[in-house]
Design an enzyme around this catalytic site. Structure first.
Site, PDB file in Angstrom:
ATOM      1  N   ASP A   1       8.922   9.531 -12.844  1.00 39.03           N
ATOM      2  CA  ASP A   1       8.965   8.818 -11.748  1.00 39.03           C
ATOM      3  C   ASP A   1       9.715   7.819 -11.480  1.00 39.03           C
ATOM      4  OD1 ASP A   1       8.973   9.128  -8.637  1.00 39.03           O
ATOM      5  OD2 ASP A   1       7.122   8.252  -8.544  1.00 39.03           O
TER       6      ASP A   1
ATOM      7  N   LYS B   1      -3.972  -2.246  -8.800  1.00 33.88           N
ATOM      8  CA  LYS B   1      -4.037  -1.143  -7.920  1.00 33.88           C
ATOM      9  C   LYS B   1      -5.360  -0.586  -7.666  1.00 33.88           C
ATOM     10  CE  LYS B   1      -0.743   1.946  -8.863  1.00 33.88           C
ATOM     11  NZ  LYS B   1      -0.040   3.263  -9.426  1.00 33.88           N
TER      12      LYS B   1
ATOM     13  N   THR C   1      -3.843   0.729  -2.695  1.00 28.49           N
ATOM     14  CA  THR C   1      -3.423  -0.398  -2.396  1.00 28.49           C
ATOM     15  C   THR C   1      -3.328  -1.381  -3.627  1.00 28.49           C
ATOM     16  OG1 THR C   1      -4.639  -0.133  -0.119  1.00 28.49           O
ATOM     17  CG2 THR C   1      -3.824  -2.445  -0.784  1.00 28.49           C
ATOM     18  N   VAL C   2      -2.335  -2.093  -3.702  1.00 33.82           N
ATOM     19  CA  VAL C   2      -1.847  -3.324  -4.643  1.00 33.82           C
ATOM     20  C   VAL C   2      -2.057  -4.607  -4.372  1.00 33.82           C
ATOM     21  CG1 VAL C   2      -0.336  -4.096  -6.542  1.00 33.82           C
ATOM     22  CG2 VAL C   2      -0.192  -1.653  -5.535  1.00 33.82           C
TER      23      VAL C   2
ATOM     24  N   SER D   1       0.913  -1.257   0.005  1.00 36.15           N
ATOM     25  CA  SER D   1      -0.036   0.152   0.003  1.00 36.15           C
ATOM     26  C   SER D   1       0.974   1.202   0.003  1.00 36.15           C
ATOM     27  CB  SER D   1      -1.001  -0.095   1.163  1.00 36.15           C
ATOM     28  OG  SER D   1      -1.802   1.065   1.172  1.00 36.15           O
ATOM     29  N   GLY D   2       0.466   2.272  -0.614  1.00 37.66           N
ATOM     30  CA  GLY D   2       1.105   3.470  -0.704  1.00 37.66           C
ATOM     31  C   GLY D   2       0.342   4.567  -0.736  1.00 37.66           C
ATOM     32  N   GLY D   3       0.981   5.694  -1.117  1.00 39.69           N
ATOM     33  CA  GLY D   3       0.064   7.181  -0.890  1.00 39.69           C
ATOM     34  C   GLY D   3      -0.972   7.188  -1.755  1.00 39.69           C
TER      35      GLY D   3
END
Length: 757
Positions: free
Chosen positions: A136, A42, A27-28, A22-24
């Site tokens: 990125d 995602k 969630t994957v 999970s990131g900003g």
């Protein structure tokens, strides 16, 4: 990790199995398709779903990811950017991220570091070729999968022809890996910003630290914009390539294509940080300044040289770099590559060759099965022939690629690069008809083949079109260009055979793999009527291999195919009339089918370093009658593009070295240095064997001793140095038809080749 309370049971009809992270942004999850394929989904966090600006960014991410297709990126499987809670499913890439790998084991070095650098440069090339800037690129967005590095997460990417979207009041990115222009003027970021990020990434991979590391992100950002990078711990050979990537001004950096050329020059062992190990420059085959006539316009034949001129590798007039001067090593390199790489270098298809093995090998004598009614090359030119050059527009004008052709009487049939198939007059290059493919071309997949009245090619679905089969085999009437029928096609040949072709023409029939990758289907090439269907052996997936008159099924277990690591292939003879499989023959792998010698199938054994191909170090020969397999070891591992013609195995290296091998003993017959880098081949003609690069540069060698007979100058802007491309040359009587980058074709008389120099 397992699912948590509150996690959904499924997303978009895909059952969830685990939470990957999970990131900003979201969630994957790990999920499965209906056929059992793993995918990564995602799911955007609920708090962002109502944010119009964020939803626009996610819609942009999906569109960008759909446009990108390459060996080192993750393909989009499905997406719902307009859903109440948006989501996107991509191919599941198993492996640690670069950040995790370095945290666990420390920096990379040697061949592992070189493979990472080349893989990431190829990924950027694939991303940039469709007009996308990643924006990125950082260690956590690089997954070290078994088949090589993969670039993931296009969360802040954009199409270069659209307005940059930057969230209000914020600069988006990760400062240690951002370019100066991304920090200062993010709306003006272009592809060379990604090149800067790749330079920082390679420094991090080699040393465990970034070139601008500081105690705070603000100081890091200041150093990115104003300070010189810290490169003292980077191996000298890599440093010489990385330093130009870290130029403050974008125009001072190489493009991804140019960078890939430089990286392929790196030695296998990158060595230490001393400055004496700078590699010499590439030959002039990298680019071309040669301009021919407009498409399909005959050009005067060049006078016949008084005598064949041996090919001499271009010299590096600069000499070895001893490091004795006070000029920084990267500065010296930049002065060297800028004049040489000033022209834009086009992208060439880097992928597998053709899996229809003729009696001469992959693509030998035009790449056509002799049972298809194609006459052997003769001494005569096509009636009315004059040298010509043409370009065949494909369905995707923004993604030029390469074609592959076969000769059939006075006609040429070509396909690939957004072209299902086209018919061209061999005498003047004029097009009779063209059937285009609307989707993004798949590297290495070109024409399937032809019969007396039918041409068969591949069509790739437009990603913006309604859901349909991603790829199809299409039959076209050879005379009129009218589509006769089409059928969805499976896509496992590369994983199983190391080659890229999922269908083969067998006499008047075509054998395909069905869309579920579970069986072979044989049809009459013209009518499409099914002659037979044969299921694959239980627990295995197969690809068709045509070796002379014998059809084989080359199979591997589901586990090995899923892991893209086929080391224990099995061969079955296939009855051409009924599809019945013969008894299995186990082969020590990994191995790639090459051609036929003394009635048996010849395979080259691949030498692997971990999951990376290090070359070919053995020959296996399969007798279809006795089912016996004999093995011969090669004296060394030969790296490059393999092929077979007239009973001899050839390997053409990235730097122009061609080696001829005896398939019966593995003994080296001869080795010859040519000036044609990254050549594909071989294709046999009358008393010559031909090799050609993506630039259209051709060399003719004597099959007896490798003596150079003649060579030509480049004819198109193309990237040289790649491995695994299928033969680009087609023999049409005494004429030679050559495919080059950007869907370029040209033809000349082999007795009057264009003068070199």
């Amino acid at each position: 990790m397992s699912l948590r309370g509150g996690d959904p049971a499924e997303i978009g009809g895909y059952p969830l199995e685990a939470r990957l992270g999970s990131g900003g942004m979201g969630t994957v999850f790990l999920a499965r398709t209906s056929s059992g394929r793993p995918v990564a989904i995602k799911l955007i966090h609920q708090q962002f779903a109502a944010d119009d600006e964020f939803r626009t960014r996610f819609r942009q991410e999906v569109a960008a990811a759909r446009r990108v297709s390459g060996a080192f990126t993750a393909a989009v499987v499905d997406a719902a950017p307009e859903a109440e809670q948006p989501w996107m499913a991509t191919t599941y890439i198993e492996g640690h991220t670069l950040a995790q790998r370095i945290a666990m084991k420390g920096p990379l070095d040697g061949a592992e570091l070189r493979r990472l650098a080349i893989g990431l440069a190829e990924a950027l090339r694939d991303i940039h070729r469709v007009g996308v800037v990643h924006r990125d690129l950082k260690p956590s967005n690089v997954v070290l999968s078994p088949e090589g590095p993969r670039v993931i997460d296009f969360g802040i990417s954009r199409a270069v022809d659209q307005e940059t979207l930057t969230m209000t009041g914020r600069v988006i990115g990760t400062p240690p890996f951002m370019s100066p222009e991304q920090l200062q003027a993010p709306r003006g970021v272009g592809p060379r910003s990604d090149v800067f990020s790749l330079g920082t990434l390679l420094v991090y991979a080699a040393t465990g630290q970034g070139p601008f590391d500081a105690d705070s992100p603000y100081l890091t950002a200041y150093q990115v914009v104003h300070e010189e990078p810290a490169l003292g711990a980077v191996p000298a050979a890599l440093r010489a390539v990385v330093e130009p990537c870290l130029e403050k001004e974008p125009e001072g950096r190489p493009s991804a294509d140019e960078l890939l050329v430089l990286l392929r020059d790196l030695p296998l062992d990158l060595g230490g940080t001393e400055t004496g190990g700078v590699v010499t420059g590439r030959t002039r085959d990298m680019i071309t300044q040669h301009h021919l006539a407009t498409p399909a316009t005959p050009t005067p034949a060049a006078p016949t040289p008084a005598a064949p001129t041996p090919v001499t590798p271009a010299a590096d007039t600069a000499g070895p770099d001893t490091g004795s001067t006070a000029t920084p090593i990267g500065r010296r390199l930049r002065r060297r590559w800028r004049p040489v790489l000033a022209a834009a270098v086009a992208v060439a298809a880097i992928g597998g060759g053709v899996a229809a093995v003729t009696a001469d090998g992959f693509g030998g004598k035009g790449g056509v099965d002799k049972d298809n009614g194609v006459a052997a090359p003769g001494a005569a030119l096509p009636a009315g022939f004059a040298p010509w050059r043409t370009t065949v527009p494909g369905g995707r004008e923004d993604i030029p690629d390469e074609l592959r052709c076969l000769a059939h009487g006075d006609a040429l049939f070509c396909g690939g690069g957004g072209v299902v198939a086209t018919r061209i007059k061999a005498e003047d290059g004029s097009r009779v008809w063209t059937a285009k493919s609307p989707g993004i071309p798949v590297q290495g997949m070109h024409l399937v083949g032809a019969t007396d009245d039918t041409v068969l090619g591949y069509r790739f679905a437009d990603q913006d079109a309604p859901q349909g089969p991603p790829s199809e085999v299409v039959a076209i009437d050879a005379n009129t260009g009218r589509e006769l029928w089409s059928v969805p096609s499976g896509a496992q040949s590369t994983a199983v055979t190391g080659r890229t072709q999922d269908a083969v023409v067998v006499g008047s029939a075509v054998v395909t793999v069905d869309s579920s990758n579970s069986r072979f289907e044989a049809r009459d090439a013209h009518s499409g009527k099914v002659a037979w269907r044969t299921r694959f052996p239980a627990g295995k997936q197969c690809a068709p291999v045509l070796a002379g008159a014998q059809l084989y099924a080359m199979c591997a277990t589901d586990t090995e195919v899923d892991a893209l690591e086929v080391r224990h292939p099995t061969l079955y003879t296939v009855d051409r009339a009924s599809g019945t499989l013969g008894r299995p023959v186990a082969v020590d792998g990994p191995a790639v089918p090459m051609g036929v010698a003394d009635g048996g199938l010849v395979l080259l054994q691949r030498r692997m370093e971990g999951t990376a191909l290090a070359g070919y170090d053995g020959v296996a020969r399969v007798d279809p009658a006795s089912r016996e397999v004999t093995y011969s070891r090669l004296a060394t591992a030969y790296a490059g593009t393999p092929g077979m013609a007239d009973g001899t195995v050839y390997v053409s290296g990235q730097t122009g070295l061609v080696t001829a091998l005896d398939p019966a003993t593995g003994r080296k017959k001869w080795s010859r240095q040519t000036g044609v880098e990254g050549a594909s081949g071989p294709v046999a003609g009358a008393d010559a064997v031909y090799f050609s690069s993506a630039t259209g540069r051709v060399v003719a060698l004597s099959p007896r001793d490798g003596e150079p007979l003649w060579t030509t100058d480049p004819q198109a802007d193309g990237l040289t140095g790649e491995q695994g491309a299928s033969p680009r040359v087609t023999v049409a009587g005494r004429a030679l038809v050559v495919a080059a980058a950007k869907n370029t074709l040209f033809a000349f008389d082999t007795q009057k080749p264009p003068k070199s120099g």
